[in-house]
Design an enzyme around this catalytic site. Sequence first.
Site, PDB file in Angstrom:
ATOM      1  CB  SER A 130      -7.419  -2.747  -0.403  1.00 21.30           C
ATOM      2  OG  SER A 130      -8.110  -1.503  -0.322  1.00 21.30           O
ATOM      3  CE1 TYR A 143     -11.588  -5.762   1.505  1.00 28.61           C
ATOM      4  CE2 TYR A 143     -11.217  -3.392   1.410  1.00 28.61           C
ATOM      5  CZ  TYR A 143     -11.174  -4.633   0.809  1.00 28.61           C
ATOM      6  OH  TYR A 143     -10.720  -4.760  -0.482  1.00 28.61           O
TER       7      TYR A 143
END
Length: 268
Positions: A130, A143
């Site tokens: 990501s 995350y």
Amino acid sequence: MKKTVLITGASSGFGLMLAKSLHQQGFDVIGTSRTPEKYAAQLPFKLLALDVDNDASIKRFTETLFQHIKHLDVLVNNAGYMVTGIAEETSVELGRQQFETNFWGTVKVTNALFPYFRRQKQGQIITISSIVGLIGPPNLSFYSASKHAVQGYFKSLRFELDQFNIKVNMIEPVWFKTNLGHNAISTTTNRIADYDAYRTKANAATQKGIDDAEDPSIVVGAISKLIEGKKSKFSNPVGKMTGMILFLQSYAPKLFENSILKSVTSAK
């Protein structure tokens, strides 16, 4: 000869779109899901059971996989999920589980397939990370940390696997319209009053990212190019403004930080 591609987490999101696209292009696709019985009948490709959090499941899966295929060209590490919330309000246990899936699950599945790739003296490992694995936005601390860990692991691994002709690539998307954001696990307990106003703004900023997300076919296309050998870079950020974001972080850090802060304070 058509390539055989294994995609973890292929029953939804990027994984499902990629699996369908590659199948249509003539690739031999094997997908995984924790509950393949729910989806297998609806899919044109083979779906095998795999829970990346469970060591016994990984062992069973690896044994089963090579009953269905004789050769594996590409592993796409896609399985994962997202925890959102203010760092201080998020329990260590929730953060630990985020790492168990996003980092350790990815590592353990990859490790289980090393012997096969080494014997072949050929292969490719593509991991969907990501953009938050390259930057650190608010409201996504665990995350972001899990994706930073994944980036670091594979950054080192690529040098060790070069001798076996095994390519290692990362895909770092921004927000895209998949079920990742909608299925995110958010902190609902341990609320700290000092964060009340900021939390509201941060949640709004995160939701805006989800609502304004781009078409995920862009990510599928980027992965397809890597598999087809049209690109060979280790790091592959995908999506609007990724180049500008990373440029500002490296060469205009104050401007970068101010833009992140503004994205929260101006959220409605």
